[in-house]
Design an enzyme around this catalytic site. Sequence first.
Site, PDB file in Angstrom:
ATOM      1  N   ASP A   1      -2.625  -3.855  12.167  1.00 37.82           N
ATOM      2  CA  ASP A   1      -3.665  -2.836  11.245  1.00 37.82           C
ATOM      3  C   ASP A   1      -3.052  -1.518  11.838  1.00 37.82           C
ATOM      4  O   ASP A   1      -3.226  -1.046  12.871  1.00 37.82           O
ATOM      5  CB  ASP A   1      -5.201  -3.068  11.988  1.00 37.82           C
ATOM      6  CG  ASP A   1      -6.119  -1.973  11.550  1.00 37.82           C
ATOM      7  OD1 ASP A   1      -5.745  -0.901  10.903  1.00 37.82           O
ATOM      8  OD2 ASP A   1      -7.485  -2.374  11.430  1.00 37.82           O
TER       9      ASP A   1
ATOM     10  N   ASN B   1       3.248   4.732   5.791  1.00 41.12           N
ATOM     11  CA  ASN B   1       3.008   4.528   4.292  1.00 41.12           C
ATOM     12  C   ASN B   1       1.805   3.629   3.890  1.00 41.12           C
ATOM     13  O   ASN B   1       1.132   4.031   3.026  1.00 41.12           O
ATOM     14  CB  ASN B   1       4.166   3.850   3.456  1.00 41.12           C
ATOM     15  CG  ASN B   1       4.079   3.339   2.281  1.00 41.12           C
ATOM     16  OD1 ASN B   1       3.833   4.190   1.154  1.00 41.12           O
ATOM     17  ND2 ASN B   1       3.787   1.993   1.631  1.00 41.12           N
TER      18      ASN B   1
ATOM     19  N   TYR C   1      -9.812  11.314   0.870  1.00 47.15           N
ATOM     20  CA  TYR C   1      -8.442  10.898   0.826  1.00 47.15           C
ATOM     21  C   TYR C   1      -7.894  12.300   0.608  1.00 47.15           C
ATOM     22  O   TYR C   1      -6.710  12.476   1.427  1.00 47.15           O
ATOM     23  CB  TYR C   1      -8.692  10.252  -0.770  1.00 47.15           C
ATOM     24  CG  TYR C   1      -6.944   9.828  -0.900  1.00 47.15           C
ATOM     25  CD1 TYR C   1      -6.586   8.390  -0.683  1.00 47.15           C
ATOM     26  CD2 TYR C   1      -6.318  10.517  -1.657  1.00 47.15           C
ATOM     27  CE1 TYR C   1      -5.398   7.975  -0.876  1.00 47.15           C
ATOM     28  CE2 TYR C   1      -4.940  10.078  -1.858  1.00 47.15           C
ATOM     29  CZ  TYR C   1      -4.436   8.967  -1.748  1.00 47.15           C
ATOM     30  OH  TYR C   1      -3.408   8.500  -1.913  1.00 47.15           O
TER      31      TYR C   1
HETATM   32  P1  NAI Z   1      -1.016  -0.681  -2.452  1.00 51.31           P
HETATM   33  O1  NAI Z   1      -2.307  -1.073  -2.335  1.00 51.31           O
HETATM   34  O2  NAI Z   1       0.009  -1.283  -3.486  1.00 51.31           O
HETATM   35  O3  NAI Z   1      -0.246  -0.669  -1.043  1.00 51.31           O
HETATM   36  C1  NAI Z   1      -1.007  -0.184   0.183  1.00 51.31           C
HETATM   37  C2  NAI Z   1      -0.523  -1.166   1.541  1.00 51.31           C
HETATM   38  O4  NAI Z   1      -1.078  -0.800   2.498  1.00 51.31           O
HETATM   39  C3  NAI Z   1      -1.158  -2.569   1.125  1.00 51.31           C
HETATM   40  O5  NAI Z   1      -0.272  -3.535   1.370  1.00 51.31           O
HETATM   41  C4  NAI Z   1      -2.127  -2.709   2.263  1.00 51.31           C
HETATM   42  O6  NAI Z   1      -2.662  -4.068   2.620  1.00 51.31           O
HETATM   43  C5  NAI Z   1      -1.863  -1.877   3.339  1.00 51.31           C
HETATM   44  N1  NAI Z   1      -2.754  -1.280   4.243  1.00 51.31           N
HETATM   45  C6  NAI Z   1      -3.862  -0.948   3.853  1.00 51.31           C
HETATM   46  N2  NAI Z   1      -4.654  -0.511   4.898  1.00 51.31           N
HETATM   47  C7  NAI Z   1      -3.934  -0.868   6.052  1.00 51.31           C
HETATM   48  C8  NAI Z   1      -3.976  -0.864   7.439  1.00 51.31           C
HETATM   49  N3  NAI Z   1      -5.011  -0.460   7.926  1.00 51.31           N
HETATM   50  N4  NAI Z   1      -3.057  -1.465   8.150  1.00 51.31           N
HETATM   51  C9  NAI Z   1      -1.920  -1.889   7.610  1.00 51.31           C
HETATM   52  N5  NAI Z   1      -1.825  -1.933   6.132  1.00 51.31           N
HETATM   53  C10 NAI Z   1      -2.747  -1.427   5.672  1.00 51.31           C
HETATM   54  O7  NAI Z   1      -1.028   1.133  -2.577  1.00 51.31           O
HETATM   55  P2  NAI Z   1       0.553   1.948  -2.893  1.00 51.31           P
HETATM   56  O8  NAI Z   1       0.035   2.630  -4.124  1.00 51.31           O
HETATM   57  O9  NAI Z   1       1.614   1.407  -2.529  1.00 51.31           O
HETATM   58  O10 NAI Z   1       0.157   3.044  -1.450  1.00 51.31           O
HETATM   59  C11 NAI Z   1       0.776   3.398  -0.655  1.00 51.31           C
HETATM   60  C12 NAI Z   1       0.862   4.817  -0.112  1.00 51.31           C
HETATM   61  O11 NAI Z   1       1.117   5.655  -1.403  1.00 51.31           O
HETATM   62  C13 NAI Z   1      -0.664   5.160   0.352  1.00 51.31           C
HETATM   63  O12 NAI Z   1      -0.618   5.716   1.608  1.00 51.31           O
HETATM   64  C14 NAI Z   1      -1.360   5.958  -0.802  1.00 51.31           C
HETATM   65  O13 NAI Z   1      -2.409   6.623  -0.246  1.00 51.31           O
HETATM   66  C15 NAI Z   1      -0.026   6.569  -1.212  1.00 51.31           C
HETATM   67  N6  NAI Z   1      -0.196   7.258  -2.769  1.00 51.31           N
HETATM   68  C16 NAI Z   1      -0.301   6.326  -3.715  1.00 51.31           C
HETATM   69  C17 NAI Z   1      -0.327   6.683  -5.108  1.00 51.31           C
HETATM   70  C18 NAI Z   1      -0.547   5.944  -6.304  1.00 51.31           C
HETATM   71  O14 NAI Z   1      -0.767   6.498  -7.176  1.00 51.31           O
HETATM   72  N7  NAI Z   1      -0.223   4.686  -6.050  1.00 51.31           N
HETATM   73  C19 NAI Z   1      -0.217   8.351  -5.101  1.00 51.31           C
HETATM   74  C20 NAI Z   1      -0.298   9.133  -4.056  1.00 51.31           C
HETATM   75  C21 NAI Z   1       0.014   8.438  -2.691  1.00 51.31           C
END
Ligand code: NAI
Length: 277
Positions: A60, A87, A153
Amino acid sequence: MGQLDGKVAVITGGASGIGAGTVRRFVAEGARVLIADLDEGGGRALADELGENVAFLATDVSKEEQVAAMVAEATDLWGRLDCLFNNAGFGGALGPIAKTTVEDYDLTMDVLLKSVFLGIKHASPVMAEQGSGSIISTASVAGLRAGNAPHLYSVAKCAVIHLTRTVALELGEQNIRVNAICPGFIATPLAAGHPEADESRIQKMRDGSARAQVMGRVGEAADIANMALFLASDDSAWVTGQEFVVDGGFAAGPAWSRWPEFARSERPIRHHRPPDR
Ligand code: NAI
């Protein structure tokens, strides 16, 4: 020869979306990667699929002792740490500010901002001792411009960008580079509105959002992984303190087809001419 041969990386949120795409890319380029994620099922499955150069640690990222253990796990396994990709993330608190609870505020800031601070805090001493390192954090175009994501956010991502700049100035003398990536709309479970969204739901989101995008498609995890690869590799050896927008043109403005009629018109210029003398 891979661009990351011999390098060791930790990728938080590596079980899904952008993180998982980056794990695959880094491993293909020769890195050994520790996936640190809350999602044990997804993280272990990816590590098993990719083989001996990938490990998983249930983490976490909002908890200091777990972030410290994550850095220790990478160095115990492989003896060094060349890249930390902060990330992991989620959408955080939604809705009007007057209805946002302090508990939701704390959780949002802990996962999106405190985690980045903790990652830098614990990775940088290891990198300083070895004399090099690259820290990358996922911010967002929502951190550059209000109105594209929920209040907290956007605020957290804006702070990630500024933390990147300030810390880069301190750590530069130790040859540690610190950069952020600002993705636009990327086809992942998060963007599809649910952490467990399946491929058909993500595909619907791709289809529904493509037309509004400047380049006629939403982004893919691989688009962000390409930038992360550049920032993790020695090709970016003199690049630090920056945020890199990878958004298919979104932050520049709306797609041409959405411009007002007059701006797209091919009429001749109209302007006042001075009277003939
Ligand atoms: P996703 O939901 O596919 O992946 C996020 C991952 O982070 C998941 O595997 C989840 O289990 C993990 N996670 C969440 N909270 C956690 C914690 N407290 N400790 C450890 N792991 C944790 O989402 P995505 O889109 O790949 O997001 C990755 C990053 O990209 C995030 O920081 C998000 O804010 C950012 N982002 C995403 C965009 C999009 O359009 N998908 C746009 C701009 C930024």
